[in-house]
Design an enzyme around this catalytic site. Structure first.
Site, PDB file in Angstrom:
ATOM      1  N   PHE A 175       1.146   5.164   0.820  1.00 14.71           N
ATOM      2  CA  PHE A 175       0.576   6.216   1.661  1.00 14.71           C
ATOM      3  C   PHE A 175       1.146   7.563   1.221  1.00 14.71           C
ATOM      4  O   PHE A 175       2.282   7.638   0.741  1.00 14.71           O
ATOM      5  CB  PHE A 175       0.944   5.995   3.133  1.00 14.71           C
ATOM      6  CG  PHE A 175       0.313   4.783   3.760  1.00 14.71           C
ATOM      7  CD1 PHE A 175      -0.785   4.913   4.600  1.00 14.71           C
ATOM      8  CD2 PHE A 175       0.822   3.515   3.521  1.00 14.71           C
ATOM      9  CE1 PHE A 175      -1.364   3.797   5.184  1.00 14.71           C
ATOM     10  CE2 PHE A 175       0.251   2.393   4.105  1.00 14.71           C
ATOM     11  CZ  PHE A 175      -0.843   2.529   4.939  1.00 14.71           C
ATOM     12  N   THR A 201       0.844  -1.190   0.000  1.00 13.61           N
ATOM     13  CA  THR A 201       0.000   0.000   0.000  1.00 13.61           C
ATOM     14  C   THR A 201       0.885   1.248   0.000  1.00 13.61           C
ATOM     15  O   THR A 201       1.863   1.326   0.735  1.00 13.61           O
ATOM     16  CB  THR A 201      -0.935   0.027   1.220  1.00 13.61           C
ATOM     17  OG1 THR A 201      -1.879  -1.032   1.103  1.00 13.61           O
ATOM     18  CG2 THR A 201      -1.696   1.346   1.299  1.00 13.61           C
TER      19      THR A 201
END
Length: 296
Positions: free
Chosen positions: A194, A192
């Site tokens: 960010f 992921t």
């Protein structure tokens, strides 16, 4: 505070109190303690004071209101694509992207009973999507919840053996849960990305490499996007991401979100942005920041 499940509230209260005492050291994140965003925060900002927020809008408000110096927000995942609502919240937030961080994701199934007893798993839609094949193979029904670690706290509150949570394994001891299965994502390369959001831009130190994030809307004429993007090709600016999305209900004009290598002030980037502006109804730079991952 009351939006969090009861087992998470003491942890949230303690973190909120510590952040309130030193807001210049506070970093807001979405979710309960133990969430992937909390893990990313600890990696990106060692020594910072984490400020848990129930949803993305709350985390953004914490920065705008001065209760936190910045926020770290997930924007996209390698398996499940972009995080819902972020592309709408970013432009409206008034905040600036000042950094990025990449976190390998390892989901675990947490519960109070055994894996064979589990019939439903609660978690954030992103986590459920990243584990959908595993859940289907084991006959477990996905149930959406705003947060991974928050789902773990909810499972701890309910104490129902048939209900489990998808969350980081590190959340298990925080809420007194058992790790029923670990590392269960559908792909090995589950990462992921960010972004860090602050009230103002931060100085860019060194020679880079840098990234720039922008949004724009092309004019509603034939070949407008083709012409608008031509300047990036002719000026040698690498566009690493381009996504379209609709705002409102007219379906007449599309807005675009893009990441490019480089920053304003680089001659080739300035020329590309100038040409983009000529063919667009509007262009807005959301921020320039150091690369956390080589884009090649």
């Amino acid at each position: 505070m009351e939006q969090f499940a009861a087992p998470a509230r003491p942890l949230v209260a303690a973190m909120t109190q510590a952040a309130a005492a030193a807001p210049d050291r506070a970093v807001a994140f979405q979710g309960a303690p133990g969430a992937n965003s909390h893990v990313a925060l600890a990696q990106a900002f060692p020594g910072a004071l984490p400020l848990p927020c129930f949803d993305f809008a709350d985390a953004i408000d914490a920065v705008r209101d001065g209760r936190a110096d910045c926020a770290i927000i997930p924007i996209e995942n390698s398996l499940h694509g972009r995080v819902a609502d972020i592309h709408f919240l970013l432009p409206e937030s008034g905040l600036v992207i000042t950094g990025e961080h990449f976190l390998p994701i390892r989901h675990a199934l947490l519960g109070t009973g055994t894996r064979d007893e589990v019939v439903e798993a609660i978690s954030h839609p992103q986590a459920l999507g990243q584990c959908r094949h595993w859940l289907r193979a084991h006959g477990i029904r996905p149930v959406s919840y705003p947060d991974t670690a928050g789902a773990a706290a909810l499972v701890a509150e309910r104490r129902e053996p048939g209900t489990a949570a998808l969350a980081p394994a590190a959340a298990a001891p925080l809420y007194g849960l058992n790790v029923l299965a670990d590392d269960i994502a559908d792909g090995e390369h589950n990462v992921t990305r960010f972004v860090v959001l602050a009230r103002g831009s931060r100085p860019l130190v060194g020679d880079g490499p840098f990234m720039t994030t922008l949004i724009f809307a092309v004019k509603n004429v034939p070949a407008a996007l083709y012409k608008a993007l031509g300047g990036f090709a002719t000026n040698g600016v690498n566009m690493t991401k381009l996504e379209s999305y609709q705002r409102g209900a007219s379906f007449a004009a599309t807005e675009f979100y893009a990441d490019i290598t480089g920053r304003p002030g680089d001659a080739n980037v300035d020329r590309a942005l100038e040409e983009l502006g000529f063919h667009s109804a509007w262009v807005r730079v959301l921020g320039s920041y150091p690369q956390a991952l080589d884009r090649g």
